[in-house]
Design a protein around this motif. Structure first.
Motif, PDB file in Angstrom:
ATOM      1  N   PHE A 171       0.819  -1.141  -0.186  1.00 13.32           N
ATOM      2  CA  PHE A 171      -0.121  -0.014   0.014  1.00 13.32           C
ATOM      3  C   PHE A 171       0.952   1.210  -0.032  1.00 13.32           C
ATOM      4  N   ASN A 172       1.913   1.223   0.547  1.00 14.41           N
ATOM      5  CA  ASN A 172       2.960   2.205   0.766  1.00 14.41           C
ATOM      6  C   ASN A 172       3.707   2.470  -0.336  1.00 14.41           C
ATOM      7  N   ASN A 173       3.681   1.614  -1.362  1.00 13.76           N
ATOM      8  CA  ASN A 173       4.189   1.245  -2.621  1.00 13.76           C
ATOM      9  C   ASN A 173       5.877   1.180  -2.203  1.00 13.76           C
ATOM     10  N   ALA A 174       6.126   0.303  -1.183  1.00 11.48           N
ATOM     11  CA  ALA A 174       7.441   0.219  -0.623  1.00 11.48           C
ATOM     12  C   ALA A 174       8.322  -1.044  -1.371  1.00 11.48           C
ATOM     13  N   MET A 199      -2.049  -5.693  -6.638  1.00 10.18           N
ATOM     14  CA  MET A 199      -2.067  -4.475  -7.485  1.00 10.18           C
ATOM     15  C   MET A 199      -3.168  -3.452  -7.151  1.00 10.18           C
ATOM     16  N   SER A 200      -4.165  -3.976  -6.388  1.00  8.39           N
ATOM     17  CA  SER A 200      -5.325  -3.158  -5.839  1.00  8.39           C
ATOM     18  C   SER A 200      -4.623  -2.054  -4.762  1.00  8.39           C
ATOM     19  N   LEU A 201      -3.714  -2.750  -3.962  1.00  5.88           N
ATOM     20  CA  LEU A 201      -2.976  -1.896  -2.869  1.00  5.88           C
ATOM     21  C   LEU A 201      -1.803  -0.711  -3.489  1.00  5.88           C
ATOM     22  N   ILE A 202      -1.194  -1.379  -4.556  1.00  3.76           N
ATOM     23  CA  ILE A 202      -0.447  -0.449  -5.189  1.00  3.76           C
ATOM     24  C   ILE A 202      -1.149   0.761  -5.719  1.00  3.76           C
ATOM     25  N   VAL A 203      -2.175   0.389  -6.743  1.00  3.82           N
ATOM     26  CA  VAL A 203      -3.087   1.604  -7.220  1.00  3.82           C
ATOM     27  C   VAL A 203      -3.682   2.553  -6.096  1.00  3.82           C
ATOM     28  N   LEU A 204      -4.283   1.802  -5.310  1.00  2.00           N
ATOM     29  CA  LEU A 204      -4.910   2.620  -4.215  1.00  2.00           C
ATOM     30  C   LEU A 204      -3.790   3.623  -3.322  1.00  2.00           C
ATOM     31  N   GLY A 205      -2.841   3.077  -3.294  1.00  2.00           N
ATOM     32  CA  GLY A 205      -1.367   3.781  -2.628  1.00  2.00           C
ATOM     33  C   GLY A 205      -0.903   4.837  -3.598  1.00  2.00           C
ATOM     34  N   GLY A 206      -0.857   4.666  -4.827  1.00  2.00           N
ATOM     35  CA  GLY A 206      -0.263   5.635  -5.871  1.00  2.00           C
ATOM     36  C   GLY A 206      -1.340   6.526  -6.373  1.00  2.00           C
ATOM     37  N   ILE A 207      -2.760   6.378  -6.205  1.00  2.00           N
ATOM     38  CA  ILE A 207      -3.395   7.516  -6.936  1.00  2.00           C
ATOM     39  C   ILE A 207      -3.468   8.727  -6.038  1.00  2.00           C
ATOM     40  N   GLY A 208      -3.224   8.580  -4.658  1.00  2.00           N
ATOM     41  CA  GLY A 208      -3.265   9.822  -3.799  1.00  2.00           C
ATOM     42  C   GLY A 208      -4.385   9.781  -2.821  1.00  2.00           C
ATOM     43  N   PHE A 209      -4.091  10.358  -1.591  1.00  2.00           N
ATOM     44  CA  PHE A 209      -5.234  10.439  -0.785  1.00  2.00           C
ATOM     45  C   PHE A 209      -6.267  11.327  -1.228  1.00  2.00           C
ATOM     46  N   ILE A 210      -5.911  12.471  -1.757  1.00  2.70           N
ATOM     47  CA  ILE A 210      -6.905  13.365  -2.446  1.00  2.70           C
ATOM     48  C   ILE A 210      -8.101  12.753  -2.912  1.00  2.70           C
ATOM     49  N   VAL A 211      -7.452  12.087  -4.022  1.00  5.68           N
ATOM     50  CA  VAL A 211      -8.328  11.443  -4.949  1.00  5.68           C
ATOM     51  C   VAL A 211      -9.295  10.273  -4.255  1.00  5.68           C
ATOM     52  N   VAL A 231      -5.870  12.194 -12.791  1.00  2.00           N
ATOM     53  CA  VAL A 231      -5.064  11.216 -12.082  1.00  2.00           C
ATOM     54  C   VAL A 231      -5.664   9.838 -12.585  1.00  2.00           C
ATOM     55  N   LEU A 232      -7.006   9.650 -12.348  1.00  2.00           N
ATOM     56  CA  LEU A 232      -7.446   8.572 -12.648  1.00  2.00           C
ATOM     57  C   LEU A 232      -7.693   8.077 -14.144  1.00  2.00           C
ATOM     58  N   SER A 233      -7.709   8.899 -15.041  1.00  2.00           N
ATOM     59  CA  SER A 233      -7.710   8.570 -16.427  1.00  2.00           C
ATOM     60  C   SER A 233      -6.279   8.355 -16.910  1.00  2.00           C
ATOM     61  N   GLY A 311       3.805   7.302  -3.805  1.00  2.00           N
ATOM     62  CA  GLY A 311       4.803   7.260  -4.567  1.00  2.00           C
ATOM     63  C   GLY A 311       5.546   8.223  -4.908  1.00  2.00           C
ATOM     64  N   GLY A 312       6.662   8.148  -5.658  1.00  8.26           N
ATOM     65  CA  GLY A 312       7.498   9.034  -6.161  1.00  8.26           C
ATOM     66  C   GLY A 312       7.239   9.228  -7.776  1.00  8.26           C
ATOM     67  N   GLY A 313       8.454   9.702  -8.443  1.00  4.42           N
ATOM     68  CA  GLY A 313       8.244  10.245  -9.888  1.00  4.42           C
ATOM     69  C   GLY A 313       7.761  11.355 -10.031  1.00  4.42           C
ATOM     70  N   ILE A 314       7.792  11.928 -11.189  1.00  4.20           N
ATOM     71  CA  ILE A 314       7.528  13.305 -11.729  1.00  4.20           C
ATOM     72  C   ILE A 314       5.892  13.485 -11.495  1.00  4.20           C
ATOM     73  N   LYS A 315       5.095  12.372 -11.313  1.00  3.91           N
ATOM     74  CA  LYS A 315       3.807  12.255 -10.987  1.00  3.91           C
ATOM     75  C   LYS A 315       2.857  12.350 -12.447  1.00  3.91           C
ATOM     76  N   THR A 316       1.889  11.480 -12.621  1.00  2.55           N
ATOM     77  CA  THR A 316       1.089  11.551 -13.586  1.00  2.55           C
ATOM     78  C   THR A 316       0.429  12.977 -14.136  1.00  2.55           C
ATOM     79  N   THR A 317       0.125  13.876 -12.961  1.00  2.00           N
ATOM     80  CA  THR A 317      -0.490  15.164 -13.389  1.00  2.00           C
ATOM     81  C   THR A 317       0.534  15.934 -14.088  1.00  2.00           C
ATOM     82  N   THR A 318       1.826  15.928 -13.592  1.00  2.00           N
ATOM     83  CA  THR A 318       2.920  16.478 -14.358  1.00  2.00           C
ATOM     84  C   THR A 318       3.046  16.004 -15.703  1.00  2.00           C
ATOM     85  N   PHE A 319       3.030  14.818 -15.832  1.00  2.26           N
ATOM     86  CA  PHE A 319       3.143  13.965 -17.536  1.00  2.26           C
ATOM     87  C   PHE A 319       1.772  14.291 -18.087  1.00  2.26           C
TER      88      PHE A 319
END
Length: 446
Positions: A171-174, A199-211, A231-233, A311-319
């Motif tokens: 869930f914490n994408n560790a 996969m469910s844990l990874i996606v839920l942890g990766g979309i962000g708590f705001i979403v 984010v979702l799309s 999660g990390g990276g430049i983020k889906t919203t940036t991309f």
């Protein structure tokens, strides 16, 4: 009037940097204790600091095998570091304050705003309450599913412990695991329950708590914010597109998909597309992937997860913003329009700045390590991008790194978890207001 203390003079980004560094150091000390390893000798200091950095920055790169080298105490320390690192130390300190019924000060709210990547303080404590509730509920539910599945393979006590550890890690994408021999989840490549839960844990942890909060309130509001829609799309697109690419590239590879049945091929392709969301677990041998697939995964790791997530990276919203800018420029439009909303110019500048910062960081570290580590450049680039994106996927380079290489990867993980822009804000001097503007000039682009 009394002067401000050193702590009061620090900006929110500086407090975040110092706070994460302090947690990493404390974790490193605990992991270096004899009780933390199965052989009773403790981890060497550099390895202990590397492991603590990887856990606190929820990366998953390891220099020793978690399942066999660390004792139960060491694994529990690791799990605590993952939880604190994933949710953020300010979120955890807020939880303690709420339990003790202490008031959250204005300064603490400012730091929480910075930590959660929010544009305002409005409703920040309410958001933190939801973050904690959602996180613990999801982890507990997943731990139960994992425990039931693993109870068929292990004693009940071991199954429960493994379920809890992997639920927190995923869930914490560790990406840390207890499978042993650096195998991650490879023994379960065609296991439907393990794959879908992870996969469910990874996606839920990766979309962000705001979403997550936005989706949970959809029934009441009957609409999603622009942020959630983007984010979702984009997350959905990257997962599906990534799975198709992996499936096509690896279908006949005997070291990866070639040896699996039909269901196994589909599950493994999906998992390898989801895990670059910065999770770090894998069901296929990453070193056995074709070079085209490895490079494609580098791109996915660089994009990473979403803002306000574990999660990390430049983020889906940036991309998405960068893609929007490219489309707008090609079509001769002045504005980037997403879901009938125009993006503000400062969002575009921030996206470009963050991407260039990240690109320069990854390229610089990869070039430096290519001179100190005797390994192929693609392997080094994969490792560096994995560290920056706090992913944890590896082609097998991590255990062979030199001391200098470990330090460079540690710094890259640290920068990736906090974000290059946050680090830049923390290190820059206090900005002064400009009293004038320079005349506009023009240069030829392209």
């Amino acid at each position: 009037m009394k002067g401000k203390t050193v702590l009061e003079r620090l900006t929110p980004p500086q407090i975040l940097v110092i706070g994460f560094a302090a947690i990493i150091f404390l974790g490193g000390l605990l992991l270096s204790l004899p009780v933390s390893t199965s052989n009773g000798e403790g981890l060497p200091f550099v390895d202990a600091m590397f492991t603590s950095t990887s856990a606190t920055c929820v990366t998953g790169l390891v220099v020793v095998d978690t399942g066999t080298y660390l004792s139960v105490f060491g694994q529990i320390v690791l799990m605590a570091l993952i939880q604190v690192g994933g949710l953020g130390f300010m979120t955890m300190s807020t939880l303690i304050a709420l339990v003790l019924r202490k008031r959250i000060s204005l300064r603490e709210r400012l730091i929480l705003q910075e930590a959660m990547n929010q544009s305002s303080m409005e409703g920040i404590v309410r958001l933190i309450r939801r973050v904690i509730f959602y996180s613990l509920t999801i982890e507990l539910a997943a731990a139960t599913v994992f425990a039931i599945r693993w109870s068929f393979d292990f004693p009940v006590g071991r199954a429960i412990y493994m379920g809890l550890f992997h639920a927190v890690s995923m869930f914490n994408n560790a990406g840390f695991d207890l499978s042993g021999e650096f195998r991650s989840l490879m023994p379960y490549a065609d296991d439907l329950v393990i794959n879908v839960t992870a996969m469910s844990l990874i996606v839920l942890g990766g979309i962000g708590f705001i979403v997550m909060a936005d989706v949970m309130e959809y029934k009441k509001k009957r609409k999603l914010s622009l942020h959630s829609k983007v984010v979702l799309s984009m997350t959905g697109f990257l997962i599906v597109f990534g799975a198709v690419v992996v499936f096509i590239f690896e279908y006949t590879n005997p070291r990866t998909l070639g040896s699996l049945n039909g269901l196994g091929k589909v599950l493994a392709s999906l998992f390898q597309s989801v895990t670059p969301r910065t999770a770090g677990a894998n069901t296929l041998d990453i070193a056995g992937l074709r070079q085209a697939t490895q490079f494609f995964i580098i791109i996915l790791m660089f994009i990473g997860a979403s803002p306000g997530s574990t999660g990390g990276g430049i983020k889906t919203t940036t991309f998405t913003t960068l893609l929007g800018a490219m489309v707008a420029m090609i079509r001769g439009k002045d504005d980037i329009v997403l879901f009938h909303y125009r993006l503000a110019k400062d969002r575009i500048y921030k996206a470009i700045t963050l991407t260039l910062f990240a690109l320069f960081l990854v390229v610089f570290v990869a070039m430096v390590l290519s001179t100190t580590e005797d390994h192929p450049f693609l392997m080094i680039l994969f490792e560096v991008t994995s560290a920056f994106g706090t992913v944890g996927l590896s082609m097998g380079l991590t255990p062979d790194l030199t001391v200098f290489g470990k330090i460079m990867i540690m710094l890259t993980m640290f920068a990736g978890r906090l974000g290059p822009v946050t680090l830049a804000y923390a290190l820059q001097p206090k900005p002064e207001k400009e009293l004038y503007r320079h005349p506009e000039g023009k240069i030829i682009i392209g």
